[in-house]
Design an enzyme around this catalytic site. Structure first.
Site, PDB file in Angstrom:
ATOM      1  N   LYS A 188       0.831  -1.215   0.000  1.00 14.39           N
ATOM      2  CA  LYS A 188       0.000   0.000   0.000  1.00 14.39           C
ATOM      3  C   LYS A 188       0.854   1.249   0.000  1.00 14.39           C
ATOM      4  O   LYS A 188       2.043   1.236   0.370  1.00 14.39           O
ATOM      5  CB  LYS A 188      -0.941   0.030   1.219  1.00 14.39           C
ATOM      6  CG  LYS A 188      -0.252  -0.029   2.604  1.00 14.39           C
ATOM      7  CD  LYS A 188       0.231   1.293   3.153  1.00 14.39           C
ATOM      8  CE  LYS A 188       0.977   1.124   4.467  1.00 14.39           C
ATOM      9  NZ  LYS A 188       1.749   2.293   4.885  1.00 14.39           N
ATOM     10  N   ASP A 208      -2.124  -2.411   9.762  1.00 11.60           N
ATOM     11  CA  ASP A 208      -2.304  -2.340   8.304  1.00 11.60           C
ATOM     12  C   ASP A 208      -2.823  -3.647   7.708  1.00 11.60           C
ATOM     13  O   ASP A 208      -3.065  -3.716   6.495  1.00 11.60           O
ATOM     14  CB  ASP A 208      -0.970  -2.002   7.622  1.00 11.60           C
ATOM     15  CG  ASP A 208      -0.499  -0.588   7.929  1.00 11.60           C
ATOM     16  OD1 ASP A 208      -1.323   0.252   8.339  1.00 11.60           O
ATOM     17  OD2 ASP A 208       0.711  -0.328   7.760  1.00 11.60           O
TER      18      ASP A 208
HETATM   19  O1  C5P Z   1       0.048  -2.106  14.387  1.00 17.09           O
HETATM   20  P1  C5P Z   1       1.491  -2.302  14.070  1.00 17.09           P
HETATM   21  O2  C5P Z   1       2.077  -3.500  14.751  1.00 17.09           O
HETATM   22  O3  C5P Z   1       1.769  -2.314  12.605  1.00 17.09           O
HETATM   23  O4  C5P Z   1       2.219  -1.026  14.650  1.00 17.09           O
HETATM   24  C1  C5P Z   1       3.618  -0.981  14.776  1.00 17.09           C
HETATM   25  C2  C5P Z   1       3.984   0.179  15.688  1.00 17.09           C
HETATM   26  O5  C5P Z   1       3.691   1.407  15.031  1.00 17.09           O
HETATM   27  C3  C5P Z   1       3.217   0.235  16.988  1.00 17.09           C
HETATM   28  O6  C5P Z   1       3.837  -0.537  17.958  1.00 17.09           O
HETATM   29  C4  C5P Z   1       3.275   1.731  17.312  1.00 17.09           C
HETATM   30  O7  C5P Z   1       4.538   2.077  17.851  1.00 17.09           O
HETATM   31  C5  C5P Z   1       3.205   2.368  15.947  1.00 17.09           C
HETATM   32  N1  C5P Z   1       1.822   2.751  15.566  1.00 17.09           N
HETATM   33  C6  C5P Z   1       1.223   3.823  16.207  1.00 17.09           C
HETATM   34  N2  C5P Z   1      -0.042   4.189  15.854  1.00 17.09           N
HETATM   35  C7  C5P Z   1      -0.695   3.538  14.871  1.00 17.09           C
HETATM   36  C8  C5P Z   1      -0.108   2.451  14.202  1.00 17.09           C
HETATM   37  C9  C5P Z   1       1.177   2.081  14.574  1.00 17.09           C
HETATM   38  O8  C5P Z   1       1.809   4.435  17.101  1.00 17.09           O
HETATM   39  N3  C5P Z   1      -1.933   3.937  14.540  1.00 17.09           N
END
Ligand code: C5P
Length: 318
Positions: free
Chosen positions: A16, A149
């Site tokens: 994406k 995502d």
């Molecule tokens: O959800 P995901 O594991 O992909 O997120 C990775 C990191 O990105 C999270 O641990 C956080 O530090 C950050 N993040 C965030 N806010 C979001 C998505 C991700 O702070 N909406």
């Protein structure tokens, strides 16, 4: 060797680009509230799930496509595709005996959600292999547990994401866009980029602003790449540029070469350039690729569909 029925399933899930990524203040759970517009790319990960002997558990191997450096992808229980298979097995009560092969085309730690695509493709492939038939809604719930995502990689096309990015509303658009992606040598860690944004914003909390979303949605409806190029915006960009200042030159080179828009993709370090046509994308890629290593510039059309089964190998199949 003869194959048993339902011996292997290959699923494909898209990378994406964020057309808009508005980041609100940090929440108590460590995530940030977002308003984002995702667009799925015709650049995808393929995950093949093969039935394995009882007691085998879940294993994974990675086959990088030419030009992709997959050396940083973990092959243990932290791999997102492995976590996806195990989560589906746990949820449905089937044994998690499966061997996964990831054909990796999406840059690793590039801000294009390649790992999330792996998780989405693994969910769809295992759901078909194990005939657990959870369907898109239940798979999306599991996907949200694996990463913010992953739901979008399951749904694809173009969508507005809210919450931490996992709550999706499709954007109806028939327009197609052509993108050029300029990869950087070293990846950026998503948590590190969010943390840098918090540091930079110490005394000015992030705001989620309606007008920016309106501008992107209007541009999508019009199908005009110049309008979309002008509306592209990413709040993580200043943090990504702070951690990887060399990206400023890449953005400038893209604009100087005639891109309709230039923005850091997600948490970076990949830079996304919007072209005005497929032919223009090829021209931009040639220009940007001139002083870069082979494979450092990719072209991809969008939007693309979400995760789907490509091929299921049945009894005696090859
Ligand atoms: O959800 P995901 O594991 O992909 O997120 C990775 C990191 O990105 C999270 O641990 C956080 O530090 C950050 N993040 C965030 N806010 C979001 C998505 C991700 O702070 N909406």
């Amino acid at each position: 060797m003869p194959r048993t029925p339902g011996a292997a399933v290959t699923a494909r899930a898209p990378a994406k680009v964020n057309l808009l990524l508005e980041v609100g203040p940090r929440r108590d759970d460590g995530y940030h509230d977002l308003v984002t517009v995702f667009q799925a790319l015709a650049l995808a990960e393929d995950v093949t799930a093969e039935r394995a002997a009882p007691g085998h558990g879940t294993t994974v191997r990675v086959r990088p496509r030419p030009g992709v450096d997959a050396s940083a992808v973990p092959l243990d229980g932290t791999n997102l595709a492995v976590r996806a298979a195990r989560l589906l097995a746990e949820r449905t009560g089937v044994p998690d005996d499966v061997h996964l092969t990831i054909d990796k085309a999406v840059p690793v730690a590039g801000g294009m959600a390649g790992g999330s695509a792996d998780a989405a493709a693994a969910l769809v492939a295992c759901d078909a292999l194990w005939q657990t038939r959870l369907g898109l809604t239940a798979l999306t719930e599991l996907g949200a547990q694996l990463g913010s995502d992953v739901p979008f990689a399951l749904h694809g096309r173009t969508a507005v994401g809210t919450g931490r990015g996992e709550q999706l509303a499709p954007v109806m658009t028939t327009a197609r866009f052509s993108w050029v992606f300029v990869l950087a040598g070293d990846g950026l860690s998503t948590p590190a980029v969010y943390a840098e944004l918090d540091r930079l914003r110490a005394d000015r909390p992030g705001r989620l602003e309606e007008p920016r979303l309106d501008a992107v949605e209007r541009a999508l409806r019009s199908g005009d790449p110049l309008a979309l190029g002008a509306a592209l915006d990413n709040d993580l960009q200043e943090a990504a540029l702070s951690l990887a200042p060399q990206l400023v030159a890449t953005l400038e080179a893209g604009r100087a070469a005639g891109a309709a828009g230039a923005v850091v993709s997600g948490s970076g370090p990949t830079v996304a350039l919007l072209a005005t046509s497929p032919a223009h994308a090829r021209e931009l890629a040639a220009e940007l690729g001139r002083d870069r290593p082979e494979g450092a510039v990719l072209v991809a059309d969008a939007p693309a569909p979400g995760a789907r089964v490509l091929e299921a190998v049945r009894a005696g199949g090859e």
